[in-house]
Design an enzyme around this catalytic site. Sequence first.
Site, PDB file in Angstrom:
ATOM      1  N   GLU A 129      36.460  66.192 -20.571  1.00 13.91           N
ATOM      2  CA  GLU A 129      35.780  65.258 -20.684  1.00 13.91           C
ATOM      3  C   GLU A 129      34.540  65.426 -21.242  1.00 13.91           C
ATOM      4  O   GLU A 129      34.016  66.790 -20.852  1.00 13.91           O
ATOM      5  CB  GLU A 129      35.684  64.153 -18.946  1.00 13.91           C
ATOM      6  CG  GLU A 129      34.434  63.628 -19.298  1.00 13.91           C
ATOM      7  CD  GLU A 129      34.347  62.899 -17.708  1.00 13.91           C
ATOM      8  OE1 GLU A 129      35.641  62.567 -17.324  1.00 13.91           O
ATOM      9  OE2 GLU A 129      33.248  62.845 -16.752  1.00 13.91           O
ATOM     10  N   ASP A 131      30.499  65.099 -21.720  1.00 19.07           N
ATOM     11  CA  ASP A 131      29.386  64.049 -20.240  1.00 19.07           C
ATOM     12  C   ASP A 131      28.037  63.904 -21.011  1.00 19.07           C
ATOM     13  O   ASP A 131      27.984  65.231 -21.227  1.00 19.07           O
ATOM     14  CB  ASP A 131      29.720  64.096 -19.404  1.00 19.07           C
ATOM     15  CG  ASP A 131      30.799  63.733 -18.941  1.00 19.07           C
ATOM     16  OD1 ASP A 131      31.646  62.597 -19.135  1.00 19.07           O
ATOM     17  OD2 ASP A 131      31.274  64.210 -17.364  1.00 19.07           O
ATOM     18  N   GLU A 133      24.494  61.816 -19.357  1.00 21.45           N
ATOM     19  CA  GLU A 133      24.717  61.287 -17.697  1.00 21.45           C
ATOM     20  C   GLU A 133      22.941  61.410 -17.315  1.00 21.45           C
ATOM     21  O   GLU A 133      22.499  62.219 -17.607  1.00 21.45           O
ATOM     22  CB  GLU A 133      25.384  61.744 -16.350  1.00 21.45           C
ATOM     23  CG  GLU A 133      27.309  61.415 -16.666  1.00 21.45           C
ATOM     24  CD  GLU A 133      28.044  62.605 -15.917  1.00 21.45           C
ATOM     25  OE1 GLU A 133      28.869  61.865 -15.596  1.00 21.45           O
ATOM     26  OE2 GLU A 133      27.205  63.705 -14.935  1.00 21.45           O
TER      27      GLU A 133
END
Length: 301
Positions: A129, A131, A133
């Site tokens: 992953e 990210d 955020e």
Amino acid sequence: MLSSNYCSKFMAASLFLLVFVLVMSSSSSSSTTAQGPPSSGYYLTSSLQSNSFTQYFANLWGPQHQRFDDQGSLTIWLDSTSGSGFKSLRSYRSGYFGVAVKLQSGYTAGVLTSFYLSNNQYYPGNHDEIDIEFLGTTPGKPYTLQTNVFIRGSGDGNIVGREMRFHLWFDPTQDFHHYAIRWSASDIIFLVDNVPIRRYTRRNDATFPIRPMWVYGSIWDASSWATENGKYKVDYHYQPFVAKYRDFKISGCTAAAASCRPDTGGLSQEQYRAMERVQRNYLVYDYCNDPKRDHTQIPEC
């Protein structure tokens, strides 16, 4: 008449005052410059065409919490019944993935708004992953932008995150700003308004995502950790919590492509200087500098 001694003291005091004013003025100017918007002289987004949402994405969950306006912006929101998320139609093994986002102001503690790459649906508990955020906040405190990289591990009780968090040089609730991930075979670069803020380099396959990933976006309740490690939770008296997305810019090599050469070149010296400046002035957490972390799990540090 004034005595010569008095005149000398007056002139000395005046000179001291002049020097003090000049020093303070210089300090104020330097401070303003340090906190101003960084510039990298690099505008990749201007060379990429914006894509419509439906050209690259589809709803993943919470369809009743998604809508489009006349300008093509996508609004997703969280309330006490549900959040919402979307996913790309294709998977990718490298490329540039960006979007302009506008966040909600006011009380947003516990709310997590995201734009990221992942293969979690296909490798549960052993996924990769990358990210971007946005961690919600309380009034008077800035949003935190968290960047993170997972490699083969989440949900198996041995989560090894590689978080770097920033407070931005602008208010992300006042207008749209462009956030992007540039993923190549050699590194991962996170950008905000074309300014690189973080570079994660590939040292070996064990510490770098190499499997194909899909592109996601979502808004959801992350009360357990998102705001000051869970100190402040989502308060649904302030619902709905809204995030707006537009100007999707996707330029990547799909997993199905036999050959592909995306524009994922290295950083210039000017870009490196801009990134160093961002990290010097706006970085608020770096996993490599956290004494509580087990550094045997993050050998790249």
